[in-house]
Design a protein around this motif. Structure first.
Motif, PDB file in Angstrom:
ATOM      1  N   GLU A 160       1.053  -1.113   0.011  1.00 60.11           N
ATOM      2  CA  GLU A 160       0.090   0.040   0.170  1.00 60.11           C
ATOM      3  C   GLU A 160       0.765   1.292  -0.003  1.00 60.11           C
ATOM      4  N   GLU A 161       1.747   1.237   0.890  1.00 62.33           N
ATOM      5  CA  GLU A 161       2.741   2.476   0.770  1.00 62.33           C
ATOM      6  C   GLU A 161       3.229   2.675  -0.475  1.00 62.33           C
ATOM      7  N   VAL A 162       3.818   1.673  -1.256  1.00 62.08           N
ATOM      8  CA  VAL A 162       4.632   1.820  -2.261  1.00 62.08           C
ATOM      9  C   VAL A 162       3.474   2.457  -3.251  1.00 62.08           C
ATOM     10  N   LEU A 163       2.295   1.908  -3.365  1.00 64.92           N
ATOM     11  CA  LEU A 163       1.363   2.475  -4.532  1.00 64.92           C
ATOM     12  C   LEU A 163       1.072   3.871  -3.907  1.00 64.92           C
ATOM     13  N   HIS A 164       0.942   4.126  -2.796  1.00 66.01           N
ATOM     14  CA  HIS A 164       0.686   5.765  -2.488  1.00 66.01           C
ATOM     15  C   HIS A 164       1.832   6.742  -2.906  1.00 66.01           C
ATOM     16  N   ALA A 165       2.878   5.952  -2.829  1.00 68.50           N
ATOM     17  CA  ALA A 165       4.531   6.662  -3.142  1.00 68.50           C
ATOM     18  C   ALA A 165       4.327   6.829  -4.784  1.00 68.50           C
ATOM     19  N   ILE A 166       3.892   5.779  -5.478  1.00 65.76           N
ATOM     20  CA  ILE A 166       3.806   6.077  -7.139  1.00 65.76           C
ATOM     21  C   ILE A 166       2.648   7.092  -7.352  1.00 65.76           C
ATOM     22  N   SER A 167       1.668   7.193  -6.759  1.00 67.29           N
ATOM     23  CA  SER A 167       0.578   7.922  -6.990  1.00 67.29           C
ATOM     24  C   SER A 167       1.228   9.442  -6.756  1.00 67.29           C
ATOM     25  N   LYS A 168       2.038   9.714  -6.005  1.00 71.40           N
ATOM     26  CA  LYS A 168       2.659  11.039  -5.756  1.00 71.40           C
ATOM     27  C   LYS A 168       3.701  11.494  -6.706  1.00 71.40           C
ATOM     28  N   PRO A 174       5.710   7.779 -18.809  1.00 73.12           N
ATOM     29  CA  PRO A 174       4.854   6.741 -18.367  1.00 73.12           C
ATOM     30  C   PRO A 174       5.454   5.705 -17.272  1.00 73.12           C
ATOM     31  N   ILE A 175       4.736   5.526 -16.195  1.00 73.32           N
ATOM     32  CA  ILE A 175       5.249   4.514 -15.352  1.00 73.32           C
ATOM     33  C   ILE A 175       4.366   3.191 -15.150  1.00 73.32           C
ATOM     34  N   LYS A 176       5.262   2.093 -15.252  1.00 74.11           N
ATOM     35  CA  LYS A 176       4.522   0.897 -15.154  1.00 74.11           C
ATOM     36  C   LYS A 176       5.172   0.338 -13.763  1.00 74.11           C
ATOM     37  N   TYR A 177       4.104  -0.279 -12.955  1.00 71.12           N
ATOM     38  CA  TYR A 177       4.529  -1.094 -11.639  1.00 71.12           C
ATOM     39  C   TYR A 177       4.228  -2.613 -11.775  1.00 71.12           C
ATOM     40  N   TYR A 178       5.000  -3.376 -11.754  1.00 72.11           N
ATOM     41  CA  TYR A 178       4.698  -4.774 -11.918  1.00 72.11           C
ATOM     42  C   TYR A 178       4.943  -5.380 -10.558  1.00 72.11           C
ATOM     43  N   ILE A 179       3.937  -6.242 -10.037  1.00 74.82           N
ATOM     44  CA  ILE A 179       3.912  -6.753  -8.750  1.00 74.82           C
ATOM     45  C   ILE A 179       3.777  -8.299  -9.173  1.00 74.82           C
ATOM     46  N   ILE A 180       4.930  -8.826  -9.076  1.00 75.01           N
ATOM     47  CA  ILE A 180       5.209 -10.250  -9.631  1.00 75.01           C
ATOM     48  C   ILE A 180       5.405 -11.159  -8.459  1.00 75.01           C
ATOM     49  N   GLY A 181       4.560 -12.195  -8.560  1.00 78.25           N
ATOM     50  CA  GLY A 181       4.413 -13.354  -7.634  1.00 78.25           C
ATOM     51  C   GLY A 181       2.925 -13.669  -7.244  1.00 78.25           C
ATOM     52  N   LEU A 195      -7.506  -0.007  -3.741  1.00 79.36           N
ATOM     53  CA  LEU A 195      -6.667   1.189  -3.480  1.00 79.36           C
ATOM     54  C   LEU A 195      -6.216   1.725  -4.996  1.00 79.36           C
ATOM     55  N   ILE A 196      -5.601   0.648  -5.736  1.00 85.07           N
ATOM     56  CA  ILE A 196      -5.121   1.180  -7.042  1.00 85.07           C
ATOM     57  C   ILE A 196      -5.938   2.021  -7.811  1.00 85.07           C
ATOM     58  N   LYS A 197      -7.456   1.376  -7.932  1.00 84.60           N
ATOM     59  CA  LYS A 197      -8.297   2.322  -8.468  1.00 84.60           C
ATOM     60  C   LYS A 197      -8.840   3.823  -7.990  1.00 84.60           C
ATOM     61  N   LYS A 198      -8.729   3.852  -6.657  1.00 87.07           N
ATOM     62  CA  LYS A 198      -8.906   4.914  -5.648  1.00 87.07           C
ATOM     63  C   LYS A 198      -7.728   6.057  -6.093  1.00 87.07           C
ATOM     64  N   LEU A 199      -6.549   5.396  -6.152  1.00 83.83           N
ATOM     65  CA  LEU A 199      -5.420   6.439  -6.712  1.00 83.83           C
ATOM     66  C   LEU A 199      -5.096   6.803  -8.123  1.00 83.83           C
ATOM     67  N   ASN A 200      -6.235   6.100  -8.957  1.00 81.91           N
ATOM     68  CA  ASN A 200      -6.159   6.180 -10.366  1.00 81.91           C
ATOM     69  C   ASN A 200      -4.932   5.770 -11.000  1.00 81.91           C
ATOM     70  N   LEU A 201      -4.428   4.701 -10.584  1.00 76.92           N
ATOM     71  CA  LEU A 201      -3.139   3.977 -10.868  1.00 76.92           C
ATOM     72  C   LEU A 201      -3.691   2.785 -11.915  1.00 76.92           C
ATOM     73  N   LEU A 202      -4.862   2.567 -12.483  1.00 75.30           N
ATOM     74  CA  LEU A 202      -5.338   1.262 -12.992  1.00 75.30           C
ATOM     75  C   LEU A 202      -4.340   1.162 -14.357  1.00 75.30           C
ATOM     76  N   PHE A 279       9.647   5.780   0.544  1.00 77.98           N
ATOM     77  CA  PHE A 279       9.656   5.453  -1.025  1.00 77.98           C
ATOM     78  C   PHE A 279       9.536   6.420  -2.045  1.00 77.98           C
ATOM     79  N   TYR A 280       8.667   7.514  -1.950  1.00 83.19           N
ATOM     80  CA  TYR A 280       8.597   8.460  -2.740  1.00 83.19           C
ATOM     81  C   TYR A 280      10.016   9.177  -2.883  1.00 83.19           C
ATOM     82  N   ASP A 281      10.699   9.404  -1.975  1.00 84.11           N
ATOM     83  CA  ASP A 281      12.073  10.132  -1.956  1.00 84.11           C
ATOM     84  C   ASP A 281      13.156   9.376  -2.748  1.00 84.11           C
TER      85      ASP A 281
END
Length: 326
Positions: A160-168, A174-181, A195-202, A279-281
């Motif tokens: 969750e914290e990584v997703l929030h950091a990416i949203s900032k 363009p950014i692509k974030y792969y969650i592998i596993g 959360l991904i939908k809420k943060l507009n990261l779909l 994470f953001y920094d």
């Protein structure tokens, strides 16, 4: 000469007295009744036993959750943890970090002189012929920033914290974030998807699920940054982190447990407190400093080769066997 033989059946266990040393590799989810029976049989031989402890997470909730879902009757066995019995009845221990040694001494009262530290290695066999440039071409990546997280997806990862950091992030690419596993926690995956939908990261985040080893290697080696978060119980090792080191891609990891023993902060990776801002920094720093990011990635690959390869791990085991048997 040292000869190694695997014990797979009762016949071999009964012949334990013919061996000079028995090395035990058993996970802590094994029923304690099995552990007790094993030691009852083997201890009659008076052969010294050395056990490798890969984790001290007794009754660890995600493992408990998965196991009980499959077979509720296992609840008793999991709660009656086997780790303590293994440690008490082993003559020597191997742990994968100094953090692990500290836990064995302080929590289980094990004699520190009977504990050896051998860093974990990755169980993935990456093909050195698959260069990072080749993998980038294979994915079709162009003017994009690829981020990746690798390993079992569990609540204690704290994605969750990584997703929030990416949203900032405000980047002109363009950014692509792969969650592998794998993710065996459907409620957690659903929580992340909401959360991904809420943060507009779909359009930026993709769950790949379990992939063949070669596909994992291609995705990891094509990434600009690999992020290995951890906010739950501290670990004494991380196989996924070591696999990431082997890629030559710069790593950001949570500063918890023994992970600081695997990464020299700022040299072969970046350690952060598990927070959105950190994470953001760290992500922003590596994106804005590509030459520094390349140096960190190369240093990580060198560190893996020199300290965490399977060859170095095997040599250290042989050294320990000889020390015990001299």
């Amino acid at each position: 000469h040292i000869k190694l033989k695997l014990m797979f059946n009762r016949k071999l266990i009964d012949s334990a007295g013919k061996f000079d040393l028995i090395h035990l590799h058993i996970g802590n989810s094994f029923p304690s009744s099995f552990i007790r029976r094993f030691f009852d049989l083997v201890s009659k031989s008076k052969t010294p036993i050395i056990s490798t402890i890969h984790g001290f997470d007794e009754g660890f909730l995600p493992r408990l959750y998965r196991t009980v879902l499959k077979k509720p009757s296992y609840l008793y066995y999991i709660m009656n943890s086997s780790i303590k019995k293994i440690i008490e009845r082993s003559d020597y221990l191997i742990v994968t970090s100094n953090y692990g040694k500290k836990v064995a001494v302080e929590k289980f009262n094990k004699d520190p002189s009977k504990i050896f530290v051998v860093p974990l290695s990755s169980n993935l066999h990456f093909d050195k012929k698959l260069t990072n440039d080749y993998c980038i071409k294979k994915t079709g990546k162009k003017d994009e920033i690829f981020l990746a997280t690798f390993g079992g997806i569990t609540p204690r990862k704290g994605i969750e914290e990584v997703l929030h950091a990416i949203s900032k992030l405000k980047i002109n690419k363009p950014i692509k974030y792969y969650i592998i596993g794998d993710c065996n926690f459907e409620h957690y995956k659903m929580q992340l998807q909401l959360l991904i939908k809420k943060l507009n990261l779909l359009d930026k985040v993709k769950f790949t699920g379990r992939l063949p080893e070669k596909e994992v290697e291609i995705l990891l080696k094509s990434a600009d940054i690999i992020i290995q978060p951890r906010k739950g119980t501290p670990d004494q090792s991380s196989g996924a982190l070591l696999a990431a080191l082997d890629t030559g891609v710069p790593i950001i990891a949570s500063d918890t447990g023994a992970l600081k023993e695997y990464i020299s902060n700022g040299k072969d990776g970046i350690l952060v407190k598990h927070s959105v801002n950190e994470f953001y920094d760290a992500i922003r720093f590596l994106v804005n400093n590509p030459s520094k990011a390349k140096i960190i990635g190369r240093n990580g690959a060198k560190s893996f080769k020199n300290k965490f390869s399977q060859e170095s791990m095997a040599k250290e085991h042989i050294r320990i066997y000889k020390e015990i048997l001299k």
